[in-house]
Design a protein around this motif. Sequence first.
Motif, PDB file in Angstrom:
ATOM      1  N   UNK A  61       1.155  -4.835   6.483  1.00  7.28           N
ATOM      2  CA  UNK A  61       0.306  -3.662   6.581  1.00  7.28           C
ATOM      3  C   UNK A  61       1.130  -2.396   6.397  1.00  7.28           C
ATOM      4  N   UNK A  62       0.474  -1.241   6.407  1.00  2.00           N
ATOM      5  CA  UNK A  62      -0.969  -1.034   6.637  1.00  2.00           C
ATOM      6  C   UNK A  62      -1.796  -1.271   5.372  1.00  2.00           C
ATOM      7  N   UNK A  63      -2.774  -2.161   5.451  1.00  5.93           N
ATOM      8  CA  UNK A  63      -3.654  -2.436   4.319  1.00  5.93           C
ATOM      9  C   UNK A  63      -3.009  -3.318   3.279  1.00  5.93           C
ATOM     10  N   UNK A  64      -3.683  -3.422   2.131  1.00  2.55           N
ATOM     11  CA  UNK A  64      -3.159  -4.187   1.005  1.00  2.55           C
ATOM     12  C   UNK A  64      -3.612  -3.532  -0.292  1.00  2.55           C
ATOM     13  N   UNK A  65      -2.678  -3.358  -1.214  1.00  2.00           N
ATOM     14  CA  UNK A  65      -3.009  -2.771  -2.505  1.00  2.00           C
ATOM     15  C   UNK A  65      -3.341  -1.299  -2.427  1.00  2.00           C
ATOM     16  N   UNK A  66      -3.664  -0.762  -3.597  1.00  2.00           N
ATOM     17  CA  UNK A  66      -3.979   0.663  -3.698  1.00  2.00           C
ATOM     18  C   UNK A  66      -5.169   0.913  -4.619  1.00  2.00           C
ATOM     19  N   UNK A  67      -6.320   0.310  -4.317  1.00  2.00           N
ATOM     20  CA  UNK A  67      -7.479   0.539  -5.183  1.00  2.00           C
ATOM     21  C   UNK A  67      -7.937   1.989  -5.113  1.00  2.00           C
ATOM     22  N   UNK A  99      -5.088   2.882  10.629  1.00  2.00           N
ATOM     23  CA  UNK A  99      -4.175   1.972   9.946  1.00  2.00           C
ATOM     24  C   UNK A  99      -4.400   0.567  10.493  1.00  2.00           C
ATOM     25  N   UNK A 100      -4.356  -0.421   9.607  1.00  2.00           N
ATOM     26  CA  UNK A 100      -4.618  -1.803  10.011  1.00  2.00           C
ATOM     27  C   UNK A 100      -3.410  -2.678   9.677  1.00  2.00           C
ATOM     28  N   UNK A 154       0.809  -1.223   0.000  1.00  2.00           N
ATOM     29  CA  UNK A 154       0.000   0.000   0.000  1.00  2.00           C
ATOM     30  C   UNK A 154       0.841   1.271   0.000  1.00  2.00           C
ATOM     31  N   UNK A 155       0.296   2.298  -0.630  1.00  2.00           N
ATOM     32  CA  UNK A 155       0.978   3.598  -0.665  1.00  2.00           C
ATOM     33  C   UNK A 155       1.139   4.172   0.739  1.00  2.00           C
ATOM     34  N   UNK A 156       0.257   3.784   1.659  1.00  2.00           N
ATOM     35  CA  UNK A 156       0.363   4.269   3.047  1.00  2.00           C
ATOM     36  C   UNK A 156       1.679   3.866   3.684  1.00  2.00           C
ATOM     37  N   UNK A 157       2.296   2.796   3.186  1.00  2.00           N
ATOM     38  CA  UNK A 157       3.588   2.372   3.739  1.00  2.00           C
ATOM     39  C   UNK A 157       4.638   3.457   3.536  1.00  2.00           C
ATOM     40  N   UNK A 158       4.651   4.051   2.364  1.00  2.00           N
ATOM     41  CA  UNK A 158       5.626   5.112   2.087  1.00  2.00           C
ATOM     42  C   UNK A 158       5.311   6.352   2.917  1.00  2.00           C
ATOM     43  N   UNK A 159       4.028   6.606   3.110  1.00  2.00           N
ATOM     44  CA  UNK A 159       3.620   7.792   3.870  1.00  2.00           C
ATOM     45  C   UNK A 159       3.961   7.654   5.349  1.00  2.00           C
ATOM     46  N   UNK A 160       3.807   6.437   5.876  1.00  2.00           N
ATOM     47  CA  UNK A 160       4.033   6.217   7.307  1.00  2.00           C
ATOM     48  C   UNK A 160       5.419   5.670   7.609  1.00  2.00           C
ATOM     49  N   UNK A 170      -4.671   0.927  14.394  1.00  2.00           N
ATOM     50  CA  UNK A 170      -4.030   2.056  15.044  1.00  2.00           C
ATOM     51  C   UNK A 170      -4.583   3.342  14.452  1.00  2.00           C
ATOM     52  N   UNK A 171      -4.888   4.277  15.293  1.00  2.00           N
ATOM     53  CA  UNK A 171      -5.341   5.590  14.853  1.00  2.00           C
ATOM     54  C   UNK A 171      -4.216   6.575  15.143  1.00  2.00           C
ATOM     55  N   UNK A 172      -3.486   7.038  14.106  1.00  2.00           N
ATOM     56  CA  UNK A 172      -2.332   7.920  14.330  1.00  2.00           C
ATOM     57  C   UNK A 172      -2.668   9.152  15.157  1.00  2.00           C
TER      58      UNK A 172
END
Length: 552
Positions: free
Chosen positions: A212-218, A296-297, A121-127, A287-289
Amino acid sequence: MEKRLILAIVLSFLVLIGYQLLFVKPKPQVPETPAAAPPALARTEGAPSGQAAAPASAAAKPAQQPGPAQGLKATAAQPETEVVVETSLYRAVWTTKGAVLKSWKLKRHLNDKKEPLDLVPAQSRETGRFPFALALEDKALAASLNAALFEASKATVELADGRSDEVRFTYSDGKSVRAEKVYRFTGGTYAVGIELRVWTNGQEAAPSLVWGPGIGNPSPAELNKRITSTVGAAVYSGGKVARLDEKKYKPEASAWNFVDWAAYEDNYFAALFVLPPQKGQTTFEREVPAEGQTPLYFLSVSRPGTAFIGPKDFDALKAFGHDAKKAINFGAFGSIAEILLISVKYFYKLVPNWGVAIILLTLVIKIIFFPLTYSSTKSMAKMAELQPKIKALRAKYKKAKTDIEQRRQMNEEMMKLYKEHGVNPAGGCLPLLIQLPIFWGVFRMLVASVEFRHAPFCLWIKDLSVSDPSHVLPILMGVTQYITQKMTPTTADPAQAKMMLIMPVIMTVFFMNFQSGLILYWLTTNVLQIAQQALINRMMARQKGKENGKRK
C-alpha cells in the motif's frame, strides 16, 4: 404469454443492474475516522464459531530460536541506492532504504499515456510509504527498520524467461537488531519468492509485510470509462473469496485468520500474497492522515512465502497455482464465465483480434442454442394461432377473476386446448431464461478479464473494455433488435405489440455506456438472430405446408 416474454426480458436487465443486491449482502458505509487505533477484529469465514481474527502484525510468534551469532556487525554506512530487476514482463525498482519496492512497471500493459503501467501507487512517493514495508508488534522497531539503509547483494538483475535469481537485503545495528529480506525472481513469470527474518535481542520476531497505499495509478478518466472500478482487498480462505471494497470499508470486518492468500486488487491487477496454509493472517487497514484528507489503505499479511504482482490474467494465475485464478471476480456464474473465456482465447489464437474472437464465440453460442430457439419460436407461433380460441375462452368465463369455479373450468379447458394442439405455454419463455446465465457469463467475462483491456477491434473501436465513444455500436444494436422483434412471432394484441417496440429504444439507451465488447456480442447476436429467424420462418412455413397437404 406475452407478459411472460416481457418478464424474461426485463429480468435480464434486472440481473445486470441488481447483481450487488441479489448476490452480495449490502455493506453499510462507515464514517471515516482517523486510524490511530488498530481496526476491530472480525471472525474469519471458516474459523470456529466465536473465534476472532487477530491483526496480522500481532501474528503468533514461532518457537523462540537463537538469533545470528553473537557480536553483530553493523551495516556499513552508505547512501540510499536502487536495485533494478528486469524481466520480459516487468521492470522492478527496489531501494536499499527499508528494502521496499519503489516501482513495478508492467511491460505488456500500458496506462492511458501509453506508458508501462506501474502498480506501485504514486501516493507512495507522496507519503514516503512503499510496498513491502515491515510491520511488527514493536511499532518503533518496524519504523526504524523501514527507514534503515540495508545492504543489497546485487545492484541489477536481468533474467531471461525461465532463469532465476535473488536479491538479499540485510541490515544490522551492530547491537541487538538484525533483519533480512530476500526476494527471488524468475523470468517469464510475475511470481516473487519472499523470505523475511527479523531478530531482536537474540530472539526471532514475527514480521508481516505491507502493501500500500492502494494499487496502481488509474486516472479519473480511466475510472469513469470502466463499468466497475472496485479497489480493495481480496482474501481467500476455506475455498471462498471475500472482498472488501475501499469505498465500503468496515473496521470491524477488516481482519481475517486461516487465510490461504490475500491480495490488494483492482478490477484488472493484483498484488497477491500466498501465506502459510491455515496459518495466514491478514488485515486491511485504513488511515486518515488528517481531517479532510484522502484516506490511505494498506494490506498487511503475515509471513508471505510467495507473491504474484501483475495482471489478473487467467492463464498466468492458473499457472501460479494456489487457486489464484479465483482472484478474477467472475461473479455468480463464474464457471460459465471461465468456460467462455477459455473458448474466446482459443478463437483469439486462430484470429488474433479480440473483437473477431467475440464474434466467433457468439456464432458458436447461437449454433448450440439453435434447437432451443427453434422450439421457442415454434411454440410462440402456435400460441399466436391459438389466440382467437384463447380469447373466446376468456370471454366465455368473464367472471374467472372473481369466481373460483369459473377459473377452474377455464384453466381445464385452456390446458385441454394446449394439449390438443401440442403447445407448451412456457415453451416460448423458458429457452430465454435458460440463456440468461450465458448472457451473464459473457457480461462478467468481458468486465473482469484483463485480456479485453485496451484491446482494439477495428476502425474507431480502440478498447473493447470501455464504451463506444461514437455510440455507433449501441445504435446498430437497437436497430437490429427492432428488426429481430418485428420478425419474431408474437401472441400480443396490436396495442401490446406496439408497446413492445419500445424495448429496442430502452435497450439502446441502457447499453449506451456499456463496454464495446458486450455491445458487440449483443449486436452479433441480433444479426445472427435475424438470419436464424428467417431460416426458422422458412422451416415452419415448409412444415405447415406439409401438414396442410396431409389434411387434404
